[in-house]
Write a protein that holds these residues in place. Sequence first.
Motif, PDB file in Angstrom:
ATOM      1  N   VAL A 178     -77.727  34.653 -56.693  1.00  0.00           N
ATOM      2  CA  VAL A 178     -77.096  33.540 -57.010  1.00  0.00           C
ATOM      3  C   VAL A 178     -76.385  32.670 -55.978  1.00  0.00           C
ATOM      4  O   VAL A 178     -76.550  31.427 -55.751  1.00  0.00           O
ATOM      5  CB  VAL A 178     -75.637  33.978 -57.879  1.00  0.00           C
ATOM      6  CG1 VAL A 178     -74.768  32.929 -58.050  1.00  0.00           C
ATOM      7  CG2 VAL A 178     -76.031  34.679 -59.112  1.00  0.00           C
ATOM      8  N   PHE A 221     -86.366  26.019 -55.049  1.00  0.00           N
ATOM      9  CA  PHE A 221     -85.232  26.050 -56.389  1.00  0.00           C
ATOM     10  C   PHE A 221     -85.730  26.765 -57.407  1.00  0.00           C
ATOM     11  O   PHE A 221     -85.168  27.720 -58.265  1.00  0.00           O
ATOM     12  CB  PHE A 221     -84.456  24.811 -56.497  1.00  0.00           C
ATOM     13  CG  PHE A 221     -83.407  25.022 -57.611  1.00  0.00           C
ATOM     14  CD1 PHE A 221     -82.034  25.507 -57.061  1.00  0.00           C
ATOM     15  CD2 PHE A 221     -83.528  24.572 -58.783  1.00  0.00           C
ATOM     16  CE1 PHE A 221     -81.135  25.766 -58.256  1.00  0.00           C
ATOM     17  CE2 PHE A 221     -82.469  24.744 -59.848  1.00  0.00           C
ATOM     18  CZ  PHE A 221     -81.566  25.147 -59.493  1.00  0.00           C
ATOM     19  N   LYS A 222     -87.065  26.422 -58.007  1.00  0.00           N
ATOM     20  CA  LYS A 222     -87.632  26.739 -59.195  1.00  0.00           C
ATOM     21  C   LYS A 222     -87.779  28.316 -59.149  1.00  0.00           C
ATOM     22  O   LYS A 222     -87.582  29.144 -60.223  1.00  0.00           O
ATOM     23  CB  LYS A 222     -88.896  26.162 -59.593  1.00  0.00           C
ATOM     24  CG  LYS A 222     -89.379  26.548 -60.903  1.00  0.00           C
ATOM     25  CD  LYS A 222     -90.868  25.684 -61.139  1.00  0.00           C
ATOM     26  CE  LYS A 222     -91.417  25.905 -62.545  1.00  0.00           C
ATOM     27  NZ  LYS A 222     -92.655  25.550 -62.497  1.00  0.00           N
ATOM     28  N   ARG A 246     -79.271  30.737 -54.783  1.00  0.00           N
ATOM     29  CA  ARG A 246     -79.584  29.580 -55.565  1.00  0.00           C
ATOM     30  C   ARG A 246     -78.376  28.425 -54.931  1.00  0.00           C
ATOM     31  O   ARG A 246     -78.627  27.226 -54.966  1.00  0.00           O
ATOM     32  CB  ARG A 246     -79.486  29.939 -57.033  1.00  0.00           C
ATOM     33  CG  ARG A 246     -79.614  28.657 -58.021  1.00  0.00           C
ATOM     34  CD  ARG A 246     -79.829  29.096 -59.305  1.00  0.00           C
ATOM     35  NE  ARG A 246     -78.416  29.630 -59.873  1.00  0.00           N
ATOM     36  CZ  ARG A 246     -78.145  29.807 -60.821  1.00  0.00           C
ATOM     37  NH1 ARG A 246     -78.996  29.794 -61.935  1.00  0.00           N
ATOM     38  NH2 ARG A 246     -76.914  30.363 -61.186  1.00  0.00           N
ATOM     39  N   ARG A 247     -77.054  28.834 -54.962  1.00  0.00           N
ATOM     40  CA  ARG A 247     -76.200  27.980 -54.660  1.00  0.00           C
ATOM     41  C   ARG A 247     -76.512  27.140 -53.202  1.00  0.00           C
ATOM     42  O   ARG A 247     -76.071  26.041 -53.251  1.00  0.00           O
ATOM     43  CB  ARG A 247     -74.704  28.616 -54.613  1.00  0.00           C
ATOM     44  CG  ARG A 247     -74.269  28.967 -56.030  1.00  0.00           C
ATOM     45  CD  ARG A 247     -72.994  29.532 -55.767  1.00  0.00           C
ATOM     46  NE  ARG A 247     -72.297  29.856 -57.037  1.00  0.00           N
ATOM     47  CZ  ARG A 247     -71.176  30.643 -57.391  1.00  0.00           C
ATOM     48  NH1 ARG A 247     -70.445  30.999 -56.115  1.00  0.00           N
ATOM     49  NH2 ARG A 247     -70.868  30.866 -58.362  1.00  0.00           N
ATOM     50  N   LEU A 298     -78.992  24.499 -54.092  1.00  0.00           N
ATOM     51  CA  LEU A 298     -78.417  23.291 -54.563  1.00  0.00           C
ATOM     52  C   LEU A 298     -77.398  22.521 -53.421  1.00  0.00           C
ATOM     53  O   LEU A 298     -77.359  21.192 -53.644  1.00  0.00           O
ATOM     54  CB  LEU A 298     -77.567  23.796 -55.810  1.00  0.00           C
ATOM     55  CG  LEU A 298     -78.413  24.122 -57.249  1.00  0.00           C
ATOM     56  CD1 LEU A 298     -77.435  24.661 -58.236  1.00  0.00           C
ATOM     57  CD2 LEU A 298     -79.094  22.903 -57.657  1.00  0.00           C
ATOM     58  N   LYS A 339     -80.543  38.419 -64.419  1.00  0.00           N
ATOM     59  CA  LYS A 339     -79.330  38.164 -65.580  1.00  0.00           C
ATOM     60  C   LYS A 339     -80.018  38.797 -66.850  1.00  0.00           C
ATOM     61  O   LYS A 339     -79.062  39.413 -67.505  1.00  0.00           O
ATOM     62  CB  LYS A 339     -78.901  36.623 -65.756  1.00  0.00           C
ATOM     63  CG  LYS A 339     -78.153  35.926 -64.715  1.00  0.00           C
ATOM     64  CD  LYS A 339     -77.772  34.590 -65.360  1.00  0.00           C
ATOM     65  CE  LYS A 339     -77.011  34.154 -64.213  1.00  0.00           C
ATOM     66  NZ  LYS A 339     -76.700  32.593 -64.627  1.00  0.00           N
ATOM     67  N   CYS A 365     -86.203  30.541 -57.212  1.00  0.00           N
ATOM     68  CA  CYS A 365     -84.968  31.227 -57.027  1.00  0.00           C
ATOM     69  C   CYS A 365     -84.298  31.250 -58.122  1.00  0.00           C
ATOM     70  O   CYS A 365     -83.676  32.406 -58.714  1.00  0.00           O
ATOM     71  CB  CYS A 365     -84.014  30.568 -55.739  1.00  0.00           C
ATOM     72  SG  CYS A 365     -82.565  31.282 -55.447  1.00  0.00           S
ATOM     73  N   ASN A 366     -84.208  30.140 -58.948  1.00  0.00           N
ATOM     74  CA  ASN A 366     -83.701  30.036 -60.376  1.00  0.00           C
ATOM     75  C   ASN A 366     -84.303  30.964 -61.449  1.00  0.00           C
ATOM     76  O   ASN A 366     -83.572  31.495 -62.105  1.00  0.00           O
ATOM     77  CB  ASN A 366     -83.566  28.688 -60.872  1.00  0.00           C
ATOM     78  CG  ASN A 366     -82.766  28.537 -62.288  1.00  0.00           C
ATOM     79  OD1 ASN A 366     -81.755  28.758 -62.045  1.00  0.00           O
ATOM     80  ND2 ASN A 366     -83.126  27.718 -63.029  1.00  0.00           N
ATOM     81  N   VAL A 394     -82.921  34.456 -60.560  1.00  0.00           N
ATOM     82  CA  VAL A 394     -81.824  34.775 -61.160  1.00  0.00           C
ATOM     83  C   VAL A 394     -81.775  35.125 -62.505  1.00  0.00           C
ATOM     84  O   VAL A 394     -80.851  35.856 -62.929  1.00  0.00           O
ATOM     85  CB  VAL A 394     -80.814  33.471 -60.747  1.00  0.00           C
ATOM     86  CG1 VAL A 394     -79.608  33.580 -61.184  1.00  0.00           C
ATOM     87  CG2 VAL A 394     -80.562  33.401 -59.052  1.00  0.00           C
ATOM     88  N   ARG A 395     -82.336  34.190 -63.184  1.00  0.00           N
ATOM     89  CA  ARG A 395     -82.398  34.311 -64.682  1.00  0.00           C
ATOM     90  C   ARG A 395     -83.037  35.627 -65.041  1.00  0.00           C
ATOM     91  O   ARG A 395     -82.588  36.233 -65.890  1.00  0.00           O
ATOM     92  CB  ARG A 395     -83.330  33.279 -65.203  1.00  0.00           C
ATOM     93  CG  ARG A 395     -83.266  32.979 -66.626  1.00  0.00           C
ATOM     94  CD  ARG A 395     -84.050  31.666 -67.146  1.00  0.00           C
ATOM     95  NE  ARG A 395     -84.431  30.710 -66.280  1.00  0.00           N
ATOM     96  CZ  ARG A 395     -85.524  30.368 -65.886  1.00  0.00           C
ATOM     97  NH1 ARG A 395     -86.712  31.220 -66.453  1.00  0.00           N
ATOM     98  NH2 ARG A 395     -86.017  29.601 -64.787  1.00  0.00           N
TER      99      ARG A 395
END
Length: 185
Positions: free
Chosen positions: A14, A78-79, A17-18, A21, A89, A81-82, A85-86
């Motif tokens: 996370v 980003f894709k 990812r921050r 961003l 989760k 890393c996102n 994270v998904r």
Amino acid sequence: MVKLYSDEDLWNAVMQRRKLLAIFFSVLVVWLAGFACCIAWYVLLPYKASIGKWVIVITCVWTALFIMFSFPFMGISFKRCNAYVRALKFLSTGIKDYCVAPFEGIDDWTTHDGVDVNVADFSVPNVKRDGMMTRQVYVDGEKDFPPFEEGKRVGFVTQGNLLVEYELIDDAEERETSRKVEENE
């Protein structure tokens, strides 16, 4: 059981990812400021000024540089890393499945839900037909591959076929467990 993931893994993903961003939005703010300056400069020029064409060219080059940065950065860094994270989760909220099966071998790398994974094959009984079938379990590419040996039985917990926990089952342990189950029946 050996757990492959901890809360720290999700936290680190996370935070990464921050950071990504923050970098993107910083570049976006710089681009917007430059774009606004170019527009203001063009608007303040006298009618049919010869430099007006150069202002338009500078604005187009400035925008092209931003686009050339944005698509690879957001489409790759980003894709990925996102997606990671998904996936992490889902590990905390998803339905988990426990299975004990003999390890068959390692398949080639693949991508599962946007995450690079190594594929471990296990032999499991087929419910609808007699015989065995191969179950593919995905091991996170960011983690070390577990010390599975071909033919040895492994107990593992998966969530969406992503390996969450595992234990190497010793033949003596397995016989003891089956003996205890028979005694209880």
